[in-house]
Structures are given as C-alpha cells and as structure tokens.
Design a protein around this motif. Structure first.
Motif, PDB file in Angstrom:
ATOM      1  N   PRO A   1      -6.345   4.253 -18.237  1.00 37.48           N
ATOM      2  CA  PRO A   1      -5.576   3.754 -19.384  1.00 37.48           C
ATOM      3  C   PRO A   1      -4.591   2.684 -18.925  1.00 37.48           C
ATOM      4  O   PRO A   1      -4.206   2.633 -17.762  1.00 37.48           O
ATOM      5  N   LYS A   2      -4.193   1.859 -19.862  1.00 36.83           N
ATOM      6  CA  LYS A   2      -3.348   0.701 -19.566  1.00 36.83           C
ATOM      7  C   LYS A   2      -2.055   1.117 -18.867  1.00 36.83           C
ATOM      8  O   LYS A   2      -1.649   0.536 -17.876  1.00 36.83           O
ATOM      9  N   TYR A   3      -1.441   2.214 -19.373  1.00 37.55           N
ATOM     10  CA  TYR A   3      -0.150   2.616 -18.803  1.00 37.55           C
ATOM     11  C   TYR A   3      -0.311   3.047 -17.356  1.00 37.55           C
ATOM     12  O   TYR A   3       0.612   2.991 -16.557  1.00 37.55           O
ATOM     13  N   TRP A   4      -1.543   3.490 -17.018  1.00 36.54           N
ATOM     14  CA  TRP A   4      -1.746   3.947 -15.651  1.00 36.54           C
ATOM     15  C   TRP A   4      -1.718   2.767 -14.682  1.00 36.54           C
ATOM     16  O   TRP A   4      -1.081   2.809 -13.631  1.00 36.54           O
ATOM     17  N   HIS A   5      -2.405   1.716 -15.070  1.00 25.81           N
ATOM     18  CA  HIS A   5      -2.371   0.506 -14.250  1.00 25.81           C
ATOM     19  C   HIS A   5      -0.933  -0.010 -14.160  1.00 25.81           C
ATOM     20  O   HIS A   5      -0.453  -0.354 -13.082  1.00 25.81           O
ATOM     21  N   LEU A   6      -0.246   0.002 -15.295  1.00 21.66           N
ATOM     22  CA  LEU A   6       1.145  -0.450 -15.327  1.00 21.66           C
ATOM     23  C   LEU A   6       1.998   0.375 -14.365  1.00 21.66           C
ATOM     24  O   LEU A   6       2.831  -0.161 -13.633  1.00 21.66           O
ATOM     25  N   LYS A   7       1.736   1.690 -14.339  1.00 18.47           N
ATOM     26  CA  LYS A   7       2.490   2.571 -13.441  1.00 18.47           C
ATOM     27  C   LYS A   7       2.349   2.103 -11.993  1.00 18.47           C
ATOM     28  O   LYS A   7       3.325   2.028 -11.254  1.00 18.47           O
ATOM     29  N   THR A   8       1.110   1.760 -11.608  1.00 20.13           N
ATOM     30  CA  THR A   8       0.860   1.302 -10.246  1.00 20.13           C
ATOM     31  C   THR A   8       1.622   0.007  -9.970  1.00 20.13           C
ATOM     32  O   THR A   8       2.263  -0.154  -8.931  1.00 20.13           O
ATOM     33  N   VAL A   9       1.577  -0.899 -10.944  1.00 21.19           N
ATOM     34  CA  VAL A   9       2.250  -2.198 -10.781  1.00 21.19           C
ATOM     35  C   VAL A   9       3.760  -1.991 -10.633  1.00 21.19           C
ATOM     36  O   VAL A   9       4.394  -2.515  -9.715  1.00 21.19           O
ATOM     37  N   ILE A  10       4.326  -1.152 -11.503  1.00 22.31           N
ATOM     38  CA  ILE A  10       5.767  -0.898 -11.420  1.00 22.31           C
ATOM     39  C   ILE A  10       6.098  -0.201 -10.103  1.00 22.31           C
ATOM     40  O   ILE A  10       7.076  -0.529  -9.426  1.00 22.31           O
ATOM     41  N   GLY A  11       5.226   0.726  -9.698  1.00 22.59           N
ATOM     42  CA  GLY A  11       5.457   1.435  -8.440  1.00 22.59           C
ATOM     43  C   GLY A  11       5.562   0.455  -7.276  1.00 22.59           C
ATOM     44  O   GLY A  11       6.425   0.595  -6.402  1.00 22.59           O
ATOM     45  N   GLU A  12       4.697  -0.550  -7.283  1.00 25.06           N
ATOM     46  CA  GLU A  12       4.746  -1.550  -6.204  1.00 25.06           C
ATOM     47  C   GLU A  12       6.035  -2.360  -6.305  1.00 25.06           C
ATOM     48  O   GLU A  12       6.658  -2.686  -5.293  1.00 25.06           O
ATOM     49  N   ALA A  13       6.445  -2.658  -7.534  1.00 19.97           N
ATOM     50  CA  ALA A  13       7.705  -3.399  -7.720  1.00 19.97           C
ATOM     51  C   ALA A  13       8.882  -2.588  -7.190  1.00 19.97           C
ATOM     52  O   ALA A  13       9.801  -3.126  -6.552  1.00 19.97           O
ATOM     53  N   LEU A  14       8.831  -1.258  -7.407  1.00 17.80           N
ATOM     54  CA  LEU A  14       9.919  -0.400  -6.912  1.00 17.80           C
ATOM     55  C   LEU A  14      10.013  -0.497  -5.400  1.00 17.80           C
ATOM     56  O   LEU A  14      11.099  -0.587  -4.827  1.00 17.80           O
ATOM     57  N   ASP A  15       8.831  -0.506  -4.744  1.00 14.06           N
ATOM     58  CA  ASP A  15       8.813  -0.590  -3.283  1.00 14.06           C
ATOM     59  C   ASP A  15       9.403  -1.904  -2.796  1.00 14.06           C
ATOM     60  O   ASP A  15      10.151  -1.951  -1.826  1.00 14.06           O
TER      61      ASP A  15
END
Lengths: 248, 248
Positions: free
Chosen positions: A12-26
């Motif tokens: 789902p879209k939010y799942w991909h978004l989660k990964t993207v945000i997770g990388e931004a957090l790092d």
C-alpha cells in the motif's frame, strides 16, 4: 527490522511512504528532534494527510517515532533491551533491584488471573496485590501487579500497615521464604490501562507488551505477575541475551 | 489481563466502554460470532461512534476482537500459546517441525540485521535469506526471514536450485553442521510488512510481535532470524512454560 523486502509484493502507498520517511529520519533528523507538522510533511512527500498519518502510525509501532501530547511527533531513541529471561527461577524481589515496590492492597484479581491461581469465586479472595515499578535508564519502563493469594503467605503478619510499600515488601519477604519450584512466562500484545499508562507516561490504551509470569511452589501456582512494558521504548530480551547487542 | 483496577484512577470514557463491551462479549457472544455494526453498537451503548471505535481498537489490541475485511468484527478465540523459549540452543530447522521452509534467495539484509551480523556495506553481502512459516493449529502464526551470510556456509554447493524450498533446506543443513555456541532472543512490537501480512492473513501495518534471534558460532554472529508473529492470535511463551496453562 520490519522494512526489508525479500520478494517484491504490492505494497500500500502508506507503506512505501513509511520506508521513505524512515530513510529521511536516518539521514536528516536526530533523536528527540520534533518533526514538521502533518500538513508540511504531507506537502513535502506529496501525499494525502490520511496516507501520511498511516505511515506515521507504522513508524510509531516500530519505535521510530514517539507522539506525545503537547510536544508533537519526535524521533525516538533506539529501544532499550530489558532482560525478562527466566534462566534462573527466582521470586520477585529476590536479589533484583530493578523493581521498586510502590504499593500493596487487597484486591479481587481479574478473571484471567483468578483462573491461573486456580481460585474459584468462593474461596481465596481477595488476594494481596503488590504494585511494583521497573525503572531502566532513569525511566519507568514497566508497571507490575503481583497477585499473591492469602493462602500462599499464611504467616504474613497483620501488624504492619495494611497497604503501601512497607506492606508490599512484607509480602515479597514472605514469598521468598517459600521454595520456588519453577516459573513460566508469556508475552502478548495489550493496551495500557489508565493507571499503568499514567506511570509509564503513555496514553491509556497505548499498545503495550504484557508479560505474565506464574510462580510455582508446593505443586501449585503460588503467585501470578502481570507486568505492563512500554512497547515504544522497550525490547524484551531472553536467553543468553544479557551480554549481546540485542540486549543493550 | 489488562482490565483490572487496583486503585481507582480516572479513566477515559472509551476505557469504561471497553470494559462494558468486554463483559458483553463474555456473556452474550460466542467465539467467531460477528458483532453488530458500529452504528447499532453505538446506539446500544449510547456513545458516539468515535468513542465506540476507540473501545473496539482496545479490545482488538487485547485479542478479544478481530476485524477482518469483508467479514466485519468477530469475537476472537483465546490466544494460542506459542513456545519461543531458548532453553536449549538449537539451529533453526534442527529437529523442529514447527517451521516450514518456503523459499530462499540472496538478498541485501536490512541495516539493523547487517549490524547484528557485523557486516559492513562493502563485504559479506548479499546474504542467503531463508523464508520460513510457522504453522500452529493449522494456522500460519509466524513468518520468518533467516539471514545467513555466505561466509557462515562456505561449503554450500551451487549445484541445487539457487532459490526455493530445496535451497532453503540446503542452507539449514549447512548451518546445522556448525557448532552453535549460543543464541539470544528479543521480542518487540512491530508492524506487519506487506508480504508477512499476506502470509499471516493480516492487513499490512497490523501490530505484530517481532522476535529477533542471534545465532552465535565461532565467536561471532553466524545467523540472524527475524520472525513476525501474529499479535492478535499469539501469546509467546518462555521458560518452563511448555506444560502449564499459559502455554496452551
């Protein structure tokens, strides 16, 4: 740990978004830093607020983000390993300083606990209910209720206070005079009760890890402990964990 | 277990509602039964839909209710105890029939796993990633990824298929030829990845229990397993649990 992909599965879209945000957090944020508000984040990633919220909820479940009233959404520190192994069976309070007794009262145990204690409605109630807090790195990480039927501690004197920390310590002392045959332990997902949530600086109903321990003596269940651990900041460690990376 | 009250603490409305509904589940509904829709429930209990939804979410966290697409909200069966104790250290697949190897592929491990395996970006990647499923009472209760660096299984032949169950079994066989020094294990809250969610009949992002195991051999981390357990239907048991109530 929950973000890798072995085979490609439609997500789902939010799942991909989660990964993207997770990388931004790092890459862009440091621990404790407050995230921009939802409107700004939705704009930055070009997604609807609802999608953003779902992604933030995922990251909160995974311990990457903490949402706190009045503060907003902050980058969470890595979870702390908390040892809950049963390598050597011992009574609560026996030679561990990790738990602080804060209260004791006579209470009617919840049905699930009554079943584990093999109490029927008629007999053996109420039970001594010891309240303890587990503090790690200066933070309360768990709140426990320890249920001790009166029959387990027959020699408990009525001299000292009927409640409070002193009473709690008396009950623990009496327990430790018994021979512990063994214990078993179970971990499951739960939701924080209002009083536990208050102690743990969480909102009532927040996801928590419930650790239920049965203490066995004299061929029966002598006591039952139900400990509520913060699921956002804790990783529960078992086995030889103590001296390895997962545990710290 | 999460619903008792030791001392009276002001509780949010939805929390009280949760207790009331919980009692109704015990007295009026049977396992698997579909609940009335939210509108009817809100009317019956005289609360706003939002309050009702919060209460239902609590009951779902506690494993009392299951919400499934197309089915609605049903009364959940009691959680099943799943033994994850590390009493005797054992390689995955060694004499346990609980896990079924379903696939194997070369994959780049997630950063957290790479850290546990002490792999740096340059060396030792990709790693053999074995995919296994744990079935209990005829239901998939956990999906695992087992990460085995090539350096751990140098004698793995390239003769058989490069992927698939056969390959998975070959990797497990090679592991079992090594001397296992020990293992440690950690449990934490997570959210279900899309592929795990599919296997476990959950929605992506559903709360799950993540069990991370480090297998130690030759003085280093030889393999890392990350298992995703259904948090709605599973209670993870440890220690002497096997033959006691909590475990079943």
């Amino acid at each position: 740990m929950g973000t890798t992909q072995l085979e490609s599965v439609p997500e789902p879209k939010y799942w991909h978004l989660k990964t993207v945000i997770g990388e931004a957090l790092d890459s862009e944020f440091s621990v404790g830093e407050v995230l921009p508000n939802e409107r700004e984040l939705a704009a930055r990633f070009g997604v609807a607020r609802a999608t953003l919220r779902q992604a933030l909820e995922q990251l909160e479940l995974e311990g990457r983000l903490q949402r706190r009233r009045g503060v907003g959404t902050t980058v969470a520190p890595p979870r702390v390993g908390v040892d809950v192994s049963t390598a050597q069976a011992q009574w609560p309070g026996a030679g561990d300083e990790t738990w602080e007794p804060v209260d004791c009262a006579l209470a009617d145990p919840p049905p699930a606990v009554a079943r584990l204690l093999e109490l029927d409605r008629s007999a053996g109630r109420p039970v001594h209910t010891v309240r303890r807090l587990r503090v790690s790195h200066g933070q309360a990480v768990a709140a426990e209720q320890l249920y001790v039927p009166a029959a387990t501690v027959p020699d408990l004197t009525a001299i000292d206070a009927p409640s409070g920390p002193a009473r709690a310590r008396s009950v623990l002392r009496e327990l430790q005079r018994l021979t512990l045959d063994g214990q078993d332990r179970a971990v499951e997902l739960g939701s924080a009760r209002a009083d536990d949530a208050k102690e743990l600086d969480r909102l009532p109903g927040a996801p928590v890890l419930l650790v239920t321990t049965r203490y066995l003596a004299g061929g029966r269940t002598a006591a039952v402990s139900v400990a509520t651990y913060r699921a956002d900041t804790c990783r529960l460690t078992f086995g030889d964990a103590g001296d390895f990376g997962i545990a710290s």
